[in-house]
Scaffold this motif. Structure first.
Motif, PDB file in Angstrom:
ATOM      1  N   SER A 358      36.528  31.648  28.523  1.00 27.60           N
ATOM      2  CA  SER A 358      35.791  32.528  29.743  1.00 27.60           C
ATOM      3  C   SER A 358      36.888  33.033  30.791  1.00 27.60           C
ATOM      4  O   SER A 358      36.574  34.255  31.328  1.00 27.60           O
ATOM      5  CB  SER A 358      34.419  31.752  30.171  1.00 27.60           C
ATOM      6  OG  SER A 358      33.510  31.375  29.353  1.00 27.60           O
ATOM      7  N   LEU A 359      37.545  32.160  31.178  1.00 27.64           N
ATOM      8  CA  LEU A 359      38.385  32.782  32.261  1.00 27.64           C
ATOM      9  C   LEU A 359      39.669  33.712  32.033  1.00 27.64           C
ATOM     10  O   LEU A 359      40.364  34.243  32.564  1.00 27.64           O
ATOM     11  CB  LEU A 359      39.058  31.316  33.051  1.00 27.64           C
ATOM     12  CG  LEU A 359      38.280  30.417  33.595  1.00 27.64           C
ATOM     13  CD1 LEU A 359      39.040  28.980  34.123  1.00 27.64           C
ATOM     14  CD2 LEU A 359      37.457  31.024  34.789  1.00 27.64           C
ATOM     15  N   ASP A 360      39.569  33.941  30.482  1.00 25.98           N
ATOM     16  CA  ASP A 360      40.539  35.094  29.913  1.00 25.98           C
ATOM     17  C   ASP A 360      39.767  36.250  30.142  1.00 25.98           C
ATOM     18  O   ASP A 360      40.323  37.284  29.825  1.00 25.98           O
ATOM     19  CB  ASP A 360      40.894  34.793  28.553  1.00 25.98           C
ATOM     20  CG  ASP A 360      41.696  33.412  28.536  1.00 25.98           C
ATOM     21  OD1 ASP A 360      42.668  33.231  29.389  1.00 25.98           O
ATOM     22  OD2 ASP A 360      41.872  32.760  27.852  1.00 25.98           O
ATOM     23  N   ASP A 361      38.512  36.388  30.432  1.00 29.58           N
ATOM     24  CA  ASP A 361      37.652  37.663  30.457  1.00 29.58           C
ATOM     25  C   ASP A 361      38.498  38.527  31.305  1.00 29.58           C
ATOM     26  O   ASP A 361      38.833  38.120  32.548  1.00 29.58           O
ATOM     27  CB  ASP A 361      36.276  37.359  30.848  1.00 29.58           C
ATOM     28  CG  ASP A 361      35.249  38.455  30.789  1.00 29.58           C
ATOM     29  OD1 ASP A 361      34.796  38.663  29.630  1.00 29.58           O
ATOM     30  OD2 ASP A 361      35.431  39.327  31.617  1.00 29.58           O
ATOM     31  N   PRO A 362      38.458  39.761  31.120  1.00 31.84           N
ATOM     32  CA  PRO A 362      38.929  40.939  32.233  1.00 31.84           C
ATOM     33  C   PRO A 362      38.282  40.493  33.679  1.00 31.84           C
ATOM     34  O   PRO A 362      39.088  40.986  34.405  1.00 31.84           O
ATOM     35  CB  PRO A 362      38.526  42.139  31.517  1.00 31.84           C
ATOM     36  CG  PRO A 362      38.539  41.946  30.248  1.00 31.84           C
ATOM     37  CD  PRO A 362      38.120  40.599  29.997  1.00 31.84           C
ATOM     38  N   VAL A 375      41.509  37.503  44.895  1.00 29.84           N
ATOM     39  CA  VAL A 375      41.160  36.172  45.115  1.00 29.84           C
ATOM     40  C   VAL A 375      40.778  35.391  43.905  1.00 29.84           C
ATOM     41  O   VAL A 375      40.976  34.294  43.501  1.00 29.84           O
ATOM     42  CB  VAL A 375      40.262  35.924  46.493  1.00 29.84           C
ATOM     43  CG1 VAL A 375      40.103  34.381  46.355  1.00 29.84           C
ATOM     44  CG2 VAL A 375      41.220  36.451  47.583  1.00 29.84           C
ATOM     45  N   ARG A 376      39.337  36.224  43.440  1.00 22.46           N
ATOM     46  CA  ARG A 376      38.899  35.587  42.023  1.00 22.46           C
ATOM     47  C   ARG A 376      40.033  35.550  40.988  1.00 22.46           C
ATOM     48  O   ARG A 376      39.959  34.522  40.151  1.00 22.46           O
ATOM     49  CB  ARG A 376      37.840  36.741  41.363  1.00 22.46           C
ATOM     50  CG  ARG A 376      37.230  36.149  40.456  1.00 22.46           C
ATOM     51  CD  ARG A 376      36.072  36.954  39.892  1.00 22.46           C
ATOM     52  NE  ARG A 376      36.568  38.375  39.708  1.00 22.46           N
ATOM     53  CZ  ARG A 376      35.774  39.407  40.168  1.00 22.46           C
ATOM     54  NH1 ARG A 376      34.761  39.324  41.199  1.00 22.46           N
ATOM     55  NH2 ARG A 376      35.979  40.591  39.841  1.00 22.46           N
ATOM     56  N   ILE A 377      40.826  36.324  40.813  1.00 22.08           N
ATOM     57  CA  ILE A 377      42.019  36.334  39.712  1.00 22.08           C
ATOM     58  C   ILE A 377      43.001  34.979  39.938  1.00 22.08           C
ATOM     59  O   ILE A 377      43.319  34.210  39.130  1.00 22.08           O
ATOM     60  CB  ILE A 377      42.700  37.488  39.596  1.00 22.08           C
ATOM     61  CG1 ILE A 377      42.041  38.732  38.814  1.00 22.08           C
ATOM     62  CG2 ILE A 377      44.224  37.451  38.860  1.00 22.08           C
ATOM     63  CD1 ILE A 377      42.687  39.922  38.830  1.00 22.08           C
ATOM     64  N   ALA A 378      43.318  34.849  41.285  1.00 24.92           N
ATOM     65  CA  ALA A 378      44.141  33.858  41.662  1.00 24.92           C
ATOM     66  C   ALA A 378      43.382  32.429  41.571  1.00 24.92           C
ATOM     67  O   ALA A 378      44.106  31.367  41.203  1.00 24.92           O
ATOM     68  CB  ALA A 378      44.587  33.702  43.192  1.00 24.92           C
ATOM     69  N   ALA A 379      42.281  32.441  41.653  1.00 20.11           N
ATOM     70  CA  ALA A 379      41.305  31.023  41.613  1.00 20.11           C
ATOM     71  C   ALA A 379      41.174  30.968  39.995  1.00 20.11           C
ATOM     72  O   ALA A 379      41.376  29.570  39.650  1.00 20.11           O
ATOM     73  CB  ALA A 379      40.147  31.287  42.231  1.00 20.11           C
TER      74      ALA A 379
END
Length: 434
Positions: A358-362, A375-379
């Protein structure tokens, strides 16, 4: 919602949105005194109750949709949804457990599931639902395991974490490379002392005292494998607190850190009185509006860690062993936490799915130029390997004992070793009483 998370506490939110909307420890009612079957392989049918914690105000349509979809997929099922106020949730779970009225499906944090597992009230998913383990991140699945027992006692649900913000201008004025912020505790302490020295004590680097998560990220063993005693007073733990004492004496740790709250530390960072602070996308928006000078100098970096792994805050969905509809309760707990539902929920509030892939989703990987996405991408990147450092048996009372011990050490009332020895003794006593 009242509860929230930041990288400083499992009860604080990485964002104010989560503070207003996210900690959803759930519970469902239906189990009685008579024990139900632990076999989840039967037909999915019957009535179960699903109880949330202060969620209807913000997520009524979402959960009603989830329930409708479940009942359509499994004809003959009926899910009753009950929403409770946020205050006293842990006490309510304890009272329901004692009275035999614990809900069928219970959303719990790891520290809440531990006593229920020890009391035999949390279904062991390693036995009843092992086929689902592969769907979740390994660190998330393990987060609801309890030292001293065998088993996994809740489906992982949503995760949270957060990066650190730092003030590039303050780093540069101290002669530090603003493009190379500290990543380990050694680097953090060196930078903190340098900033305090160059500013003559006017600028602190941190505004928070160390918590159990800091001890974990420093590499301190926190508890023995049997789950019978705490070990954060070992030589490495004493070393960490000794180094924080050095920061405190040099004014590299804010003078008000002993009584700090997330709100007060946030204000210190906003006014550029401290150089680093945990934060969120909503903080960036606030900086942009209220402190444009700070905003243009904001840097984002991962949590400080000696282990190479960030801290993960995780919630889970537990099945009551006394439910009379085990197949339906397990199926619904899995349904709520599957990849499709988690992804949908993550797009409604600032949390992260615990499901693999799920965390690989765009949504979590593709920049769009906004601060929120930045920030979302970093977390999201850090969560793939993150762990929950807080021992599941470490209660709120124990956190108070540790905080009080840290305060005594920083103020020079006790040596770091004496303070931690006393904290471990107090926490071990509480552990034996639980």
């Amino acid at each position: 919602m009242r509860h929230s998370w930041t990288p400083r506490s499992p009860r604080r939110a990485v964002t104010a949105a989560v503070a207003a909307a996210v900690l959803l420890p759930l519970s469902a009612c239906g189990g009685g005194d008579d024990g139900g079957s632990t076999d989840a392989s039967g037909k999915v049918e019957g009535k179960i109750t699903f109880q949330t914690w202060n969620l209807k105000a913000n997520f009524k349509s979402y959960f009603e949709g989830v329930i409708d979809d479940f009942e359509k997929e499994y004809p003959g099922t009926e899910v009753r949804w009950v929403d409770q106020p946020g205050e006293g949730y842990a006490d309510k779970i304890s009272a329901d457990a004692a009275a035999g009225t614990l809900p069928d499906v219970v959303n719990v944090s790891p520290d809440l599931v531990a006593p229920l597992a020890k009391a035999g009230l949390a279904l062991d998913l390693d036995k009843a639902a092992a086929k689902y383990e592969k769907e979740y991140l390994p660190g998330a699945w393990k987060s609801h395991q309890v030292p001293g027992t065998r088993g996994t006692y809740a489906f992982p649900w949503y995760l949270n974490t957060g990066p650190l913000f730092y003030n590039k201008r303050l780093f540069e004025e101290a002669g530090l490379d603003a493009d190379k912020p500290p990543k380990t505790y050694d680097e953090l302490f060196d930078a903190g002392l340098e900033i305090a020295k160059k500013s003559k004590g006017d600028i602190a680097t941190l505004a928070n005292v160390p918590t159990i998560e800091d001890f974990g990220r420093y590499g301190v063993p926190l508890m023995n494998k049997e789950g019978t005693g705490f070990t954060f007073n070992d030589a490495k733990g004493v070393e960490l607190l000794t180094r924080y004492k050095k920061l405190y004496d040099a004014k590299a740790l804010d003078a008000q850190a002993l009584t700090a709250t997330p709100e007060s530390t946030g204000k210190k960072f906003l006014t550029e009185a401290v150089a680093m602070n945990p934060g969120s996308a909503l903080d960036l928006e606030k900086f942009k509006k209220d402190a444009p000078g700070l905003y243009k100098n904001i840097g984002i970096t991962p949590q400080i860690s000696n282990t190479g792994k960030d801290n993960m805050y995780v919630m889970g969905v537990m099945v009551n062993t006394r439910t009379k509809q085990t197949p339906a309760a397990v199926a619904f707990a899995h349904f709520v936490t599957d990849a499709q539902r988690q992804m949908s929920f993550a797009k409604k509030v600032a949390i992260f799915p615990s499901t693999k892939g799920s965390l690989d989703d765009p949504y979590f990987t593709k920049p769009d130029g906004t601060d929120e996405t930045r920030v979302r991408i970093a977390a999201a990147k850090s969560l793939k390997t993150a762990v929950n450092y807080t021992p599941v048996l470490f209660s709120e009372q124990m956190k108070v004992e540790l905080r009080n011990a840290v305060a005594k050490a920083l103020q020079g009332k006790q040596s770091p070793k004496e303070a931690l020895d006393n904290a471990v003794k107090a926490c071990d006593r509480l552990l034996q009483q639980s």
